[in-house]
Design a protein around this motif. Structure first.
Motif, PDB file in Angstrom:
ATOM      1  N   TYR A  60      56.792  76.350  30.954  1.00  0.00           N
ATOM      2  CA  TYR A  60      58.023  76.149  32.219  1.00  0.00           C
ATOM      3  C   TYR A  60      59.212  75.958  32.352  1.00  0.00           C
ATOM      4  N   GLU A  61      59.773  76.771  33.298  1.00  0.00           N
ATOM      5  CA  GLU A  61      61.135  77.037  33.225  1.00  0.00           C
ATOM      6  C   GLU A  61      61.820  75.966  34.774  1.00  0.00           C
ATOM      7  N   ALA A  62      62.813  75.356  33.892  1.00  0.00           N
ATOM      8  CA  ALA A  62      63.449  74.387  35.853  1.00  0.00           C
ATOM      9  C   ALA A  62      64.233  74.962  36.246  1.00  0.00           C
ATOM     10  N   VAL A  63      64.650  74.951  37.220  1.00  0.00           N
ATOM     11  CA  VAL A  63      65.234  76.170  38.532  1.00  0.00           C
ATOM     12  C   VAL A  63      66.047  75.237  39.556  1.00  0.00           C
ATOM     13  N   ALA A  64      67.108  75.366  39.602  1.00  0.00           N
ATOM     14  CA  ALA A  64      68.107  74.209  40.365  1.00  0.00           C
ATOM     15  C   ALA A  64      68.092  75.540  42.566  1.00  0.00           C
ATOM     16  N   GLY A  65      67.472  74.803  43.272  1.00  0.00           N
ATOM     17  CA  GLY A  65      68.166  75.317  44.149  1.00  0.00           C
ATOM     18  C   GLY A  65      67.033  74.778  45.123  1.00  0.00           C
ATOM     19  N   ASP A  66      66.945  75.369  47.339  1.00  0.00           N
ATOM     20  CA  ASP A  66      66.529  74.481  47.974  1.00  0.00           C
ATOM     21  C   ASP A  66      65.876  75.776  48.802  1.00  0.00           C
ATOM     22  N   VAL A  67      64.687  75.544  48.760  1.00  0.00           N
ATOM     23  CA  VAL A  67      63.170  75.385  49.318  1.00  0.00           C
ATOM     24  C   VAL A  67      63.558  76.350  50.753  1.00  0.00           C
ATOM     25  N   CYS A  68      64.479  75.584  51.493  1.00  0.00           N
ATOM     26  CA  CYS A  68      64.481  76.324  52.286  1.00  0.00           C
ATOM     27  C   CYS A  68      65.584  78.182  52.729  1.00  0.00           C
ATOM     28  N   GLU A  69      66.126  78.397  51.042  1.00  0.00           N
ATOM     29  CA  GLU A  69      66.498  79.025  51.170  1.00  0.00           C
ATOM     30  C   GLU A  69      66.697  80.088  49.375  1.00  0.00           C
ATOM     31  N   SER A  70      64.436  79.747  49.457  1.00  0.00           N
ATOM     32  CA  SER A  70      64.330  80.049  48.542  1.00  0.00           C
ATOM     33  C   SER A  70      65.093  81.431  47.380  1.00  0.00           C
ATOM     34  N   PRO A  71      65.112  81.122  46.284  1.00  0.00           N
ATOM     35  CA  PRO A  71      65.785  83.148  45.675  1.00  0.00           C
ATOM     36  C   PRO A  71      64.388  83.277  45.084  1.00  0.00           C
ATOM     37  N   PHE A  72      63.475  83.630  45.127  1.00  0.00           N
ATOM     38  CA  PHE A  72      62.303  84.387  44.200  1.00  0.00           C
ATOM     39  C   PHE A  72      62.060  85.163  45.620  1.00  0.00           C
ATOM     40  N   GLU A  73      61.622  86.692  45.072  1.00  0.00           N
ATOM     41  CA  GLU A  73      60.801  87.715  45.711  1.00  0.00           C
ATOM     42  C   GLU A  73      59.583  87.696  46.394  1.00  0.00           C
ATOM     43  N   ASN A  74      59.352  88.153  47.347  1.00  0.00           N
ATOM     44  CA  ASN A  74      57.935  88.309  48.396  1.00  0.00           C
ATOM     45  C   ASN A  74      56.713  88.548  46.817  1.00  0.00           C
ATOM     46  N   HIS A  75      55.709  88.061  47.592  1.00  0.00           N
ATOM     47  CA  HIS A  75      54.704  87.791  46.764  1.00  0.00           C
ATOM     48  C   HIS A  75      54.592  87.277  45.384  1.00  0.00           C
ATOM     49  N   LEU A  84      61.014  75.974  57.502  1.00  0.00           N
ATOM     50  CA  LEU A  84      61.372  77.015  56.777  1.00  0.00           C
ATOM     51  C   LEU A  84      60.651  76.662  55.677  1.00  0.00           C
ATOM     52  N   ALA A  85      60.895  75.394  54.711  1.00  0.00           N
ATOM     53  CA  ALA A  85      60.790  75.848  54.357  1.00  0.00           C
ATOM     54  C   ALA A  85      58.997  75.843  54.188  1.00  0.00           C
ATOM     55  N   ALA A  86      58.077  75.604  54.357  1.00  0.00           N
ATOM     56  CA  ALA A  86      56.943  76.088  54.513  1.00  0.00           C
ATOM     57  C   ALA A  86      56.994  77.827  55.024  1.00  0.00           C
ATOM     58  N   GLN A  87      57.834  78.357  55.495  1.00  0.00           N
ATOM     59  CA  GLN A  87      57.995  79.405  55.833  1.00  0.00           C
ATOM     60  C   GLN A  87      57.759  79.999  54.486  1.00  0.00           C
ATOM     61  N   GLU A  88      58.786  79.641  54.177  1.00  0.00           N
ATOM     62  CA  GLU A  88      59.297  80.662  52.617  1.00  0.00           C
ATOM     63  C   GLU A  88      58.647  80.414  51.514  1.00  0.00           C
ATOM     64  N   MET A  89      57.755  79.318  51.443  1.00  0.00           N
ATOM     65  CA  MET A  89      56.577  79.152  50.733  1.00  0.00           C
ATOM     66  C   MET A  89      55.724  80.665  50.970  1.00  0.00           C
TER      67      MET A  89
END
Length: 282
Positions: free
Chosen positions: A101-116, A135-140
């Motif tokens: 488990y890794e805890a990462v700070a950030g905003d789901v509306c500007e997710s830093p994670f790559e596609n898929h 926007l949050a749902a679209q990023e998810m």
């Protein structure tokens, strides 16, 4: 993101950082309280041992830590705005011996994670606070793999949640609080029938299902309820910060009188209800 939404995000970050000591104090109690919704989320995600999982609005770590035990050959990222809350999540992971488990700070509306990136995403009691929910749902949706799963929950209507409206009703009876702007982040923002279903569908999710979870939360005494509400419930803390001593005393008297009407076998028992939604990426 628009400037106004960025301001909301920063205010929320500051608020949750400020509340994190109270959440740490009440963590065991709160996790027991939220466990019925967490159970439904975990069940809906059908986690396998190798899954890559994102737990959005992880707070002090759940349900991400539970998911990490199931994905014991995978990895879980707990994602949250608040570093204060994430510090508690990291402590909980260490204490429980959970290394994936890794805890990462950030905003789901500007997710830093790559596609898929992820097989599954959980989000317990987060959507109603996101500045831009679509926007949050679209990023998810973007960061999920094809056929990836999403499970989330939000509070049902105020009438179904006397655990919080008992306090907020007493506050409203003694204080003239400004009404929030329509659609502003808040506890019951997603309670309207079909609202979150439509939002997830608009973001591209398929097979969206919703179920209602209703249960009872108990408090040993009215004083325990009062302490809990005034230490961890954000709308309560915000309102009470504007109350003078006389108003505070009057609110407390009203709350205690209401709570006594809900005493069963020596315990204060109050209903809560939430909506749990599951969905898939096509």
């Amino acid at each position: 993101m628009e400037t106004a939404l960025e301001q909301i995000r920063e205010q929320q970050k500051q608020t949750w950082d400020r509340f994190s000591p109270g959440w740490k104090k009440w963590d065991s109690w709160t996790m027991n309280f939220l466990r019925p919704m967490g159970y439904e989320i975990v069940s809906a995600l059908h986690i396998t041992a190798s899954d890559q999982v994102l737990d959005v609005a992880t707070g002090t770590g759940e349900p991400g830590l539970t998911l990490a035990r199931l994905a014991n050959h995978g990895h879980v990222i707990g994602f949250d705005l608040s570093e204060g809350m994430l510090a508690v999540a990291r402590e909980n992971a260490t204490r429980q011996g959970i290394a994936n488990y890794e805890a990462v700070a950030g905003d789901v509306c500007e997710s830093p994670f790559e596609n898929h990136r992820f097989d599954a995403i959980s989000c317990r009691m987060g959507f109603m606070f996101f500045p831009d929910m679509l926007l949050a749902a679209q990023e998810m949706h973007r960061v999920l793999k094809p056929c990836g799963r999403l499970a989330t929950c939000v509070w049902a209507t105020p009438a179904q949640n006397p655990w919080i409206t008992t306090m907020m009703g007493a506050i409203a009876a003694h204080m003239a609080l400004p009404a929030p702007p329509p659609g502003a982040p808040g506890m019951f923002r997603c309670a309207q029938p079909g609202m979150l279903i439509g939002l997830l569908q608009a973001a591209g999710f398929e097979n969206v299902h919703q179920k209602e979870v209703v249960s009872i939360v108990g408090f040993a005494t009215p004083e325990e309820y009062w302490q809990n509400m005034t230490e961890v419930a954000a709308p309560v803390v915000a309102a009470m910060s504007q109350a003078d001593e006389a108003t505070r005393a009057a609110i407390k008297k009203s709350v205690f009188a209401s709570l006594e009407q809900n005493r069963v076998d020596g315990e204060i028992r109050l209903q809560f209800a939430s909506l749990v939604l599951s969905a898939e990426k096509g």
